[in-house]
Design a protein around this motif. Structure first.
Motif, PDB file in Angstrom:
ATOM      1  N   UNK A 429       0.862  -1.196   0.000  1.00 11.82           N
ATOM      2  CA  UNK A 429       0.000   0.000   0.000  1.00 11.82           C
ATOM      3  C   UNK A 429       0.896   1.243   0.000  1.00 11.82           C
ATOM      4  N   UNK A 430       1.935   1.182   0.860  1.00 15.84           N
ATOM      5  CA  UNK A 430       2.924   2.264   0.935  1.00 15.84           C
ATOM      6  C   UNK A 430       3.529   2.543  -0.445  1.00 15.84           C
ATOM      7  N   UNK A 431       3.844   1.469  -1.167  1.00 14.35           N
ATOM      8  CA  UNK A 431       4.485   1.611  -2.485  1.00 14.35           C
ATOM      9  C   UNK A 431       3.479   2.030  -3.556  1.00 14.35           C
ATOM     10  N   UNK A 432       2.200   2.087  -3.179  1.00 13.98           N
ATOM     11  CA  UNK A 432       1.180   2.498  -4.152  1.00 13.98           C
ATOM     12  C   UNK A 432       0.772   1.393  -5.107  1.00 13.98           C
ATOM     13  N   UNK A 433       1.204   0.174  -4.829  1.00 15.53           N
ATOM     14  CA  UNK A 433       0.882  -0.938  -5.735  1.00 15.53           C
ATOM     15  C   UNK A 433      -0.478  -1.542  -5.382  1.00 15.53           C
ATOM     16  N   UNK A 434      -0.718  -1.728  -4.083  1.00 12.74           N
ATOM     17  CA  UNK A 434      -2.030  -2.230  -3.645  1.00 12.74           C
ATOM     18  C   UNK A 434      -2.889  -1.048  -3.233  1.00 12.74           C
ATOM     19  N   UNK A 435      -4.153  -1.111  -3.595  1.00 12.25           N
ATOM     20  CA  UNK A 435      -5.073  -0.022  -3.291  1.00 12.25           C
ATOM     21  C   UNK A 435      -6.282  -0.625  -2.600  1.00 12.25           C
ATOM     22  N   UNK A 436      -6.704   0.007  -1.509  1.00  5.78           N
ATOM     23  CA  UNK A 436      -7.892  -0.490  -0.816  1.00  5.78           C
ATOM     24  C   UNK A 436      -9.126  -0.107  -1.619  1.00  5.78           C
ATOM     25  N   UNK A 437      -9.938  -1.084  -2.012  1.00  6.31           N
ATOM     26  CA  UNK A 437     -11.142  -0.733  -2.768  1.00  6.31           C
ATOM     27  C   UNK A 437     -12.408  -1.009  -1.970  1.00  6.31           C
ATOM     28  N   UNK A 438     -12.270  -1.511  -0.780  1.00 10.54           N
ATOM     29  CA  UNK A 438     -13.451  -1.748   0.038  1.00 10.54           C
ATOM     30  C   UNK A 438     -13.035  -2.469   1.287  1.00 10.54           C
ATOM     31  N   UNK A 439     -14.008  -2.789   2.097  1.00 13.94           N
ATOM     32  CA  UNK A 439     -13.711  -3.473   3.339  1.00 13.94           C
ATOM     33  C   UNK A 439     -13.013  -4.789   3.022  1.00 13.94           C
ATOM     34  N   UNK A 440     -11.793  -4.941   3.497  1.00 21.29           N
ATOM     35  CA  UNK A 440     -11.059  -6.185   3.325  1.00 21.29           C
ATOM     36  C   UNK A 440     -10.766  -6.500   1.853  1.00 21.29           C
ATOM     37  N   UNK A 441     -10.721  -5.463   1.005  1.00 19.34           N
ATOM     38  CA  UNK A 441     -10.457  -5.699  -0.419  1.00 19.34           C
ATOM     39  C   UNK A 441      -9.327  -4.791  -0.896  1.00 19.34           C
ATOM     40  N   UNK A 442      -8.247  -5.424  -1.338  1.00 16.76           N
ATOM     41  CA  UNK A 442      -7.102  -4.664  -1.839  1.00 16.76           C
ATOM     42  C   UNK A 442      -6.785  -5.152  -3.240  1.00 16.76           C
ATOM     43  N   UNK A 443      -6.859  -4.254  -4.217  1.00 18.96           N
ATOM     44  CA  UNK A 443      -6.628  -4.658  -5.600  1.00 18.96           C
ATOM     45  C   UNK A 443      -5.322  -4.049  -6.101  1.00 18.96           C
ATOM     46  N   UNK A 444      -4.751  -4.667  -7.121  1.00 21.42           N
ATOM     47  CA  UNK A 444      -3.547  -4.129  -7.751  1.00 21.42           C
ATOM     48  C   UNK A 444      -3.923  -2.875  -8.538  1.00 21.42           C
ATOM     49  N   UNK A 445      -3.070  -1.856  -8.477  1.00 17.86           N
ATOM     50  CA  UNK A 445      -3.430  -0.595  -9.145  1.00 17.86           C
ATOM     51  C   UNK A 445      -3.606  -0.793 -10.662  1.00 17.86           C
ATOM     52  N   UNK A 446      -2.872  -1.721 -11.274  1.00 19.45           N
ATOM     53  CA  UNK A 446      -3.041  -1.957 -12.717  1.00 19.45           C
ATOM     54  C   UNK A 446      -4.417  -2.536 -13.029  1.00 19.45           C
ATOM     55  N   UNK A 447      -4.902  -3.383 -12.110  1.00 16.10           N
ATOM     56  CA  UNK A 447      -6.232  -3.971 -12.314  1.00 16.10           C
ATOM     57  C   UNK A 447      -7.289  -2.876 -12.227  1.00 16.10           C
ATOM     58  N   UNK A 448      -7.100  -1.955 -11.285  1.00 15.02           N
ATOM     59  CA  UNK A 448      -8.064  -0.859 -11.135  1.00 15.02           C
ATOM     60  C   UNK A 448      -7.996   0.066 -12.361  1.00 15.02           C
ATOM     61  N   UNK A 449      -6.772   0.304 -12.828  1.00 10.13           N
ATOM     62  CA  UNK A 449      -6.623   1.159 -14.017  1.00 10.13           C
ATOM     63  C   UNK A 449      -7.324   0.533 -15.218  1.00 10.13           C
ATOM     64  N   UNK A 450      -7.236  -0.804 -15.330  1.00 18.61           N
ATOM     65  CA  UNK A 450      -7.891  -1.481 -16.458  1.00 18.61           C
ATOM     66  C   UNK A 450      -9.403  -1.333 -16.346  1.00 18.61           C
ATOM     67  N   UNK A 451      -9.909  -1.426 -15.113  1.00 19.71           N
ATOM     68  CA  UNK A 451     -11.360  -1.263 -14.913  1.00 19.71           C
ATOM     69  C   UNK A 451     -11.759   0.178 -15.242  1.00 19.71           C
ATOM     70  N   UNK A 452     -10.951   1.139 -14.785  1.00 23.08           N
ATOM     71  CA  UNK A 452     -11.259   2.547 -15.062  1.00 23.08           C
ATOM     72  C   UNK A 452     -11.324   2.796 -16.571  1.00 23.08           C
ATOM     73  N   UNK A 453     -10.415   2.163 -17.320  1.00 21.38           N
ATOM     74  CA  UNK A 453     -10.427   2.298 -18.787  1.00 21.38           C
ATOM     75  C   UNK A 453     -11.746   1.798 -19.359  1.00 21.38           C
TER      76      UNK A 453
END
Ligand SMILES: Nc1nc2c(ncn2[C@@H]2O[C@H](COP(=O)(O)OP(=O)(O)O)[C@@H](O)[C@H]2O)c(=O)[nH]1
Ligand SMILES: [Mg+2]
Length: 508
Positions: A429-453
Motif C-alpha cells: 500500500x505504501x508503495x502504491x501498488x495495492x489499493x484499498x477498494x473496500x472493506x477487506x479488499x485490496x486490488x492491484x493498481x493496474x487492475x483498477x486502471x484497467x477497470x477505469x479504462x
C-alpha cells in the motif's frame, strides 16, 4: 425420467459458412427443422434449443445439428460449446465460392480443434459446383466435399451419407470427458416461475445430476443442483457434450450471469488474468491488444510472445479457465479471427522468456506431468522482469503478494485468503501498488486502471454506466462491481448521479 446417457455418445454437428450460402436451408432439407424460426418461439417458451435440430443419419445414428444465425453468434456459440461440437458441416454456395466468413469459420474450427467434417457445395442448381468445390478442398484438405441443392433436394442424401461416414471416425468430444469433473460455462441465466434460477450451457466435461453441489465462479459460491434438463426434456443426468439446463437451489437470478461457470472444484477452473498458452498465431501479434474468447466470455488482452508457439496472455478481466481449454484469439476491431490454441497454465505469473519457465511450458505442451520443482541456480541468477518492474525494488515476498493481487485482477482475495502474504500488505500500500477498494479488499493498481479504462469506454459509448452494466462487462459479481465503482467515485474518476448511474467527472 429417461436416462439421457447416449448408447454411443450423441454427436453434435456445427454448421459453418458464409452468410446466405444456404446453411439453414440445408439443415431444413436434412432434418425438416427450420432453425431460423426457433428464436421467436424461444422468446415465448423456455426452449434452450436455440438453433438445434435432431438428425437421424443413414445407418440410424442420432446426432444433433447446431445452426446459429449470424457471424458473431457463430463465433460465440462455437467457443461456448467448444467441447460439445464434434464435427462441422461447412457450407459453400456454388455460385459464390469461398468467402471471407468461410475463411474465418475455418480458422475458428481449427483453433477449437474441430478437424473432421463435411463440406457441402450448396445451390448446385444455380451454378457448376466444381470451382467452389476446388476452393473448399484447398481450404479444408481431407474433408469430404459433396455438391447439393436444398431447393431441388439433389445431393442432400449424399451429404447425410458423408456425415454418417465422418461420424464413424470421430471420437465424441464429450465421450472422453465424461469421467472428468463437471464444467459448465453459462450462456444464459433466467428465472422460471415456480422453479427459480435456471442456467444453460454446453456441459464441457463430467456429468450433472440433481443433488450435486458445484462451485459458481467467479463468485466461488457453493450451489446445489435441483433439477437437470437435457435438450429440453427432464433428465436424471446430463453428460459431457450435451446442452443442459440446470435449476439451481438457493440462488437469486441476480447472483448469476452469462459468462459465469459452474464447476466441480476438482476441475481446477480458476478465475485468471494471466495465462500461458500454446497458440497458433503470427509472431507479429506480440504486444497487440486482442480479444480472447473462452467459454462464454470474451476479454481484451495483450499477448507476450515466448517463442516456439508459446505465449503469455495478459487479460484485462478474468477468464474462467483450466489447463487444456481451447482459446480463440480475434482482433478487437474489426473482429477477425487471428488464431487460437490451448491453455497450458491457467494460473501463470507474469514472466518473460526465462529458460526454466519455457522448459516447463514445453513439458506441459507435451502433456508430461509436472516434476517436483528443484531450485535451479541458473534460473535464480536471471533477473525476473516482473521484479525489475516493481517500484522501489520490493523484496521477493512483497513482490509475490503484488503478483498475486495482479493475477486476481479486479476480484481481489479477502485478507484472510492471503494467509502469511497479508503481512506484506502495508508495504504494498505504501508503495502504491495495492489499493484499498473496500472493506477487506485490496486490488492491484493496474487492475483498477484497467477497470477505469473500461468504465471510461462504456460512458463514452453509452453516456453512463450502471452497476449491472459494469458487472456484466467485467463478468464479475455485484460485490466487486460495487466496490470498484465506489472506489472510482472516491478517486473522483466517476460521479454518482441520484439515480445511481455513473458519469465521468470532468478532468482538470
Ligand atoms: N437456388 C437455391 N437457393 C438456395 C439453396 N439453399 C439456400 N438457398 C437460398 O439462399 C438464401 C440463403 O439461405 P440460408 O439457408 O438462409 O443461408 P444461411 O445464411 O447460410 O443460413 C435463401 O433465400 C435460400 O432460399 C439452394 O440449394 N438453391
Ligand atoms: Mg442461417
Amino acid at each position: 425420467m429417461p436416462d439421457s446417457a447416449p448408447q454411443h455418445a450423441a454427436l453434435t454437428i456445427g454448421t459453418a459458412g458464409h452468410i446466405d450460402h444456404g446453411k439453414t436451408a440445408l439443415v431444413r432439407a436434412l432434418t425438416g427443422v427450420d432453425t431460423d424460426r426457433l428464436p421467436q418461439e424461444q422468446a415465448r417458451g423456455m426452449s434452450i434449443e436455440l438453433g438445434f435440430a435432431p438428425l437421424v443419419l443413414p445407418g440410424g445414428r442420432h446426432v444433433s445439428v447446431v445452426d446459429v444465425p449470424g457471424h458473431e453468434r457463430f463465433v460465440r456459440t462455437m467457443v461456448a460449446g467448444a467441447t460439445g461440437i464434434d464435427l462441422y458441416l461447412m457450407v459453400v454456395a456454388a455460385d459464390d465460392g469461398v468467402m471471407p466468413q468461410t475463411l474465418e469459420h475455418a480458422e475458428v474450427l481449427a483453433a477449437l480443434g474441430i478437424e473432421q467434417g463435411v463440406v457441402a457445395i450448396t445451390k448446385a442448381d444455380r451454378a457448376d459446383p466444381r470451382p467452389a468445390a476446388a476452393e473448399a478442398a484447398d481450404l479444408l484438405p481431407g474433408a469430404e466435399v459433396v455438391a447439393c441443392s436444398a431447393r431441388t433436394g439433389d445431393g442432400v442424401a449424399d451429404v447425410a451419407t458423408a456425415l454418417a461416414r465422418v461420424a464413424e471416425r470421430v471420437t465424441p468430444g464429450g465421450d472422453g470427458r465424461r469421467g472428468a469433473a463437471a464444467v459448465l460455462h453459462i450462456d444464459r441465466a433466467f428465472t422460471i416461475h415456480g422453479a427459480g434460477t435456471v442456467v444453460t450451457g454446453t456441459l464441457w466435461s463430467g456429468t450433472l445430476a440433481a443433488g450435486d453441489t458445484l462451485e459458481l465462479l467467479p463468485a466461488r459460491r457453493h450451489v446445489r443442483v435441483r433439477a437437470v434438463q437435457v435438450h429440453d426434456a427432464a433428465a436424471e443426468r446430463g453428460y459431457a457434450g450435451q446442452r443442459v439446463a440446470v435449476n439451481l437451489a438457493g440462488l437469486a437470478r441476480s447472483d448469476v450471469a452469462r459468462g459465469d461457470a459452474l464447476a466441480d472444484p476438482a476441475a481446477e477452473v480458476a478465475a485468471t488474468q494471466i495465462l500461458d498458452a500454446a497458440l497458433d498465431l503470427r509472431e507479429e501479434l506480440r504486444g497487440r491488444r486482442v480479444m480472447v474468447h473462452h467459454g462464454t466470455r470474451a476479454v481484451p488482452a495483450r499477448l507476450a510472445a515466448l517463442g516456439a508457439g508459446l505465449w503469455q496472455v495478459r487479460l484485462e478481466a478474468p477468464l474462467l479457465a483450466a489447463a487444456g481449454d481451447r482459446l480463440v484469439v480475434r482482433s478487437v476491431a474489426p473482429p477477425d479471427t487471428l488464431g487460437g490454441g490451448t491453455v497450458l497454465d491457467p494460473r501463470a505469473r507474469r514472466h518473460g522468456r526465462r529458460p526454466d519457465v519455457l522448459a516447463r511450458l514445453e513439458r506441459l505442451r507435451r502433456g508430461e506431468p509436472e516434476p517436483v520443482p528443484e531450485p535451479s541456480p541458473a534460473a535464480a541468477s536471471l533477473p525476473d522482469p516482473a521484479a525489475a518492474a516493481t517500484p522501489g525494488g520490493l523484496d521477493p515476498a512483497t513482490n509475490e503478494l503484488a503478483q498475486r493481487l495482479l493475477a486476481a485482477g479486479h476480484e481481489p482475495p479477502a485478507r484472510a485468503a492471503l494467509g502469511d502474504d497479508a503481512a506484506h500488505l502495508p508495504t504494498l500500500i505504501q508503495a502504491g501498488v495495492a489499493v484499498r477498494i473496500g472493506r477487506d479488499m485490496y486490488a492491484h493498481r493496474d487492475a483498477i486502471a484497467a477497470v477505469a479504462d473500461r468504465v471510461g469506454a462504456i460512458v463514452e459509448r453509452e453516456g453512463a454506466v450502471t452497476l449491472a452494466r459494469l458487472r456484466d462487462e467485467l463478468g464479475t459479481s455485484r460485490k466487486y462491481a460495487e466496490a470498484l465503482l465506489e472506489h472510482l467515485d472516491q478517486a473522483r474518476f466517476t460521479k454518482r448521479l441520484p439515480d445511481d448511474r455513473r458519469i465521468l467527472r470532468r478532468r482538470t
